[in-house]
Structures are given as C-alpha cells and as structure tokens.
Design a protein around this motif. Structure first.
Motif, short mmCIF file in Angstrom:
data_model
loop_
_atom_site.label_atom_id
_atom_site.label_comp_id
_atom_site.label_asym_id
_atom_site.label_seq_id
_atom_site.Cartn_x
_atom_site.Cartn_y
_atom_site.Cartn_z
N MET A 169 0.83 -1.20 0.00
CA MET A 169 0.00 0.00 0.00
C MET A 169 0.87 1.25 0.00
O MET A 169 2.01 1.23 0.46
N LYS A 170 0.33 2.34 -0.49
CA LYS A 170 0.97 3.64 -0.33
C LYS A 170 0.69 4.11 1.09
O LYS A 170 -0.29 3.70 1.70
N THR A 171 1.54 4.99 1.62
CA THR A 171 1.42 5.34 3.03
C THR A 171 1.60 6.84 3.29
O THR A 171 2.40 7.50 2.62
N ILE A 172 0.85 7.32 4.28
CA ILE A 172 0.99 8.70 4.76
C ILE A 172 1.05 8.65 6.28
O ILE A 172 0.12 8.16 6.92
N LEU A 173 2.13 9.16 6.84
CA LEU A 173 2.27 9.25 8.29
C LEU A 173 1.78 10.62 8.74
O LEU A 173 2.24 11.65 8.24
N ILE A 174 0.84 10.62 9.67
CA ILE A 174 0.32 11.88 10.19
C ILE A 174 0.87 12.11 11.59
O ILE A 174 0.72 11.26 12.48
N ARG A 175 1.56 13.22 11.77
CA ARG A 175 2.24 13.51 13.03
C ARG A 175 1.28 14.18 14.01
O ARG A 175 1.35 15.38 14.26
N GLN A 176 0.37 13.39 14.53
CA GLN A 176 -0.58 13.85 15.53
C GLN A 176 -0.51 12.92 16.74
O GLN A 176 -0.06 11.78 16.64
N GLY A 177 -0.98 13.40 17.89
CA GLY A 177 -0.97 12.57 19.08
C GLY A 177 0.42 12.36 19.64
O GLY A 177 1.40 12.93 19.15
N PHE A 178 0.53 11.52 20.65
CA PHE A 178 1.80 11.33 21.33
C PHE A 178 2.81 10.54 20.51
O PHE A 178 4.01 10.63 20.75
N PHE A 179 2.32 9.78 19.54
CA PHE A 179 3.26 9.01 18.71
C PHE A 179 3.95 9.89 17.69
O PHE A 179 4.80 9.41 16.93
N ARG A 180 3.65 11.17 17.65
CA ARG A 180 4.39 12.10 16.78
C ARG A 180 5.84 12.22 17.21
O ARG A 180 6.69 12.67 16.44
N TYR A 181 6.13 11.82 18.47
CA TYR A 181 7.51 11.90 18.98
C TYR A 181 8.38 10.75 18.46
O TYR A 181 9.60 10.80 18.60
N TRP A 182 7.75 9.71 17.92
CA TRP A 182 8.55 8.57 17.44
C TRP A 182 9.41 9.00 16.26
O TRP A 182 8.99 9.79 15.41
N ARG A 183 10.62 8.45 16.20
CA ARG A 183 11.56 8.78 15.14
C ARG A 183 11.66 7.64 14.14
O ARG A 183 11.55 6.47 14.50
N ILE A 184 11.86 7.99 12.90
CA ILE A 184 12.07 7.00 11.85
C ILE A 184 13.51 6.52 11.93
O ILE A 184 14.45 7.32 11.95
N THR A 185 13.70 5.21 11.99
CA THR A 185 15.03 4.65 12.18
C THR A 185 15.53 3.81 11.01
O THR A 185 16.68 3.37 11.01
N SER A 186 14.67 3.57 10.01
CA SER A 186 15.10 2.78 8.84
C SER A 186 14.22 3.11 7.65
O SER A 186 13.14 3.71 7.79
N ASP A 187 14.66 2.70 6.47
CA ASP A 187 13.88 2.95 5.25
C ASP A 187 12.52 2.27 5.30
O ASP A 187 11.55 2.77 4.72
N SER A 188 12.44 1.14 5.98
CA SER A 188 11.18 0.40 6.05
C SER A 188 10.11 1.18 6.83
O SER A 188 8.92 0.88 6.72
N GLU A 189 10.54 2.16 7.60
CA GLU A 189 9.62 2.96 8.40
C GLU A 189 9.21 4.27 7.72
O GLU A 189 8.38 5.00 8.24
N LYS A 190 9.81 4.56 6.57
CA LYS A 190 9.53 5.83 5.89
C LYS A 190 8.25 5.74 5.08
O LYS A 190 8.11 4.87 4.21
N ALA A 191 7.33 6.64 5.36
CA ALA A 191 6.10 6.71 4.59
C ALA A 191 6.35 7.45 3.28
O ALA A 191 7.36 8.15 3.12
N ASP A 192 5.44 7.32 2.34
CA ASP A 192 5.55 8.07 1.09
C ASP A 192 5.47 9.57 1.35
O ASP A 192 6.13 10.36 0.70
N TYR A 193 4.63 9.92 2.34
CA TYR A 193 4.49 11.33 2.73
C TYR A 193 4.32 11.42 4.24
O TYR A 193 3.82 10.49 4.87
N GLU A 194 4.74 12.55 4.80
CA GLU A 194 4.45 12.89 6.19
C GLU A 194 3.67 14.19 6.22
O GLU A 194 3.99 15.13 5.48
N VAL A 195 2.65 14.24 7.07
CA VAL A 195 1.85 15.45 7.22
C VAL A 195 1.67 15.75 8.70
O VAL A 195 1.87 14.88 9.55
N ASN A 196 1.27 16.98 9.00
CA ASN A 196 1.04 17.38 10.39
C ASN A 196 -0.43 17.44 10.74
O ASN A 196 -0.78 17.57 11.92
#
Length: 206
Positions: A169-196
């Motif tokens: 699937m295509k992916t969009i990470l939305i930086r809301q809530g407390f999990f916005r503090y999580w950091r991306i540590t590898s390419d497998s964790e990178k979404a196609d887009y990040e939004v706030n």
C-alpha cells in the motif's frame, strides 16, 4: 502527489479522532495510583515516546500500577476531520483499519463521520490487530481492492506505516498525538508522505 488509487484507509486514534484528553485522563489516574504528580507522569511518558516506546504502558510498568481503563467519552474529532473526509469521499472509497474496542462503527456514527466511510475494519470485531498484515488483507479483500491502489494513513510507524508498506500500500504518516515523537530509524519505516494534519492530505491525494 499520490495518484491511481481507489481506496483511502484511515486509522482512528490520533488520526481521525483526537485522543489527547483520553490520554491525559489516563495520566491523571496513573499519577493518583502512584501517588506522584501529573506533571511527573507526563514528563516520563513523553520521554518514553521519544525513545520509540509506548509511553503510557512503559510508565505503568515503571511505577508498578495497573493500566487505567480507556475512556472513549474523552475522545473528540480533530477540527479538520469532517472536511477531509467530505472532500476525499467525493472522489474515493473511504475505509478504516484500526485497533479499536467493540463498537467502532457506533462511535464513528456518533461523531457524525460514518456517512463518509464505506468500510470499517476494527481489531475487536475481526480477531486480528495491527501490525498483523492479516487485518490489512481483510480490509483489502472486503474492499475488492489491490494493495497498489490503496493508501494507509495513520499516526503509528509500527502499526500503520511498516505493515502497510510491506503489503504494497501507499502510506501517509500523520504527526498527531503522542506518537508524533517517534523517530524513523530505517527505510522500512519511511512513509511516502508525512503530514502534520488532515488538511494537508487533501493536497497530496489527487
């Protein structure tokens, strides 16, 4: 821009629904049980989230108290939730893939947003929970949609982005809530887009 899709799937908590007050209620309960200040609990939890850990669960273990029950009545919609769903549902099928307790459809209906949603897949009813790819497969099968024509939008790197990417699937990470503090540590964790926020998604999906 994300193109050539037919379905858009959303997580619920900290994606469509603002859980801030519910998390704060849990923190207050933890503080009471541990006989410490709310400020102390809040600070500890944020530090755990910054370490890519589940802050409330780690804090409960550290302070040796029981995890307080989740209070759905403290949940609210983000200010742009309805507008986002209204716009996107005019062009695409909308689905939900979420780890939620029983009654997800009713909660979405009470929020006034179920009318924009074509399919609700929630862990309590399906017997599978994210990040298990099975719950994504269930959703795609019911939607009669191939993974390459679907987008997953969520706030969790571990539950939403990684498994959705693995299934295609295509992916969009939305930086809301407390999990916005999580950091991306590898390419497998990178979404196609990040939004706030949800409003930004309207400009990404065409």
């Amino acid at each position: 821009m994300i193109k050539n899709i037919s379905w858009i799937f959303f997580d619920v908590g900290s994606t469509l629904v603002d859980e801030t007050m519910a998390y704060e209620d849990r923190m207050k309960k933890i503080a009471e049980m541990a006989n410490v200040s709310y400020e102390y609990v809040y600070k500890i939890e944020i530090e755990f989230y910054k370490q890519n850990k589940k802050g409330d669960l780690e804090t409960v273990k550290m302070l040796n108290v029981e995890k307080p029950i989740w209070r759905h009545e403290y949940e609210t919609l983000y200010s742009d939730t309805k507008k986002c769903l209204e716009v996107l549902s005019g062009k695409y099928k909308i689905g939900v893939i979420a780890n939620q307790s029983l009654g997800t459809e009713n909660r979405l209906k009470n929020f006034g947003i179920l009318k924009y949603i074509d399919l609700v897949i929630a862990s309590a009813e399906e017997g599978a929970a994210k990040p298990d790819r099975k719950i994504f497969e269930i959703a795609l099968n019911r939607a009669n949609c191939i993974s390459e024509q679907a987008v997953m939008i969520g706030d969790r790197i571990d539950n939403d982005i990684v498994p959705a990417k693995e299934i295609g699937m295509k992916t969009i990470l939305i930086r809301q809530g407390f999990f916005r503090y999580w950091r991306i540590t590898s390419d497998s964790e990178k979404a196609d887009y990040e939004v706030n926020n949800l409003s930004e998604i309207i400009n990404i999906i065409r």
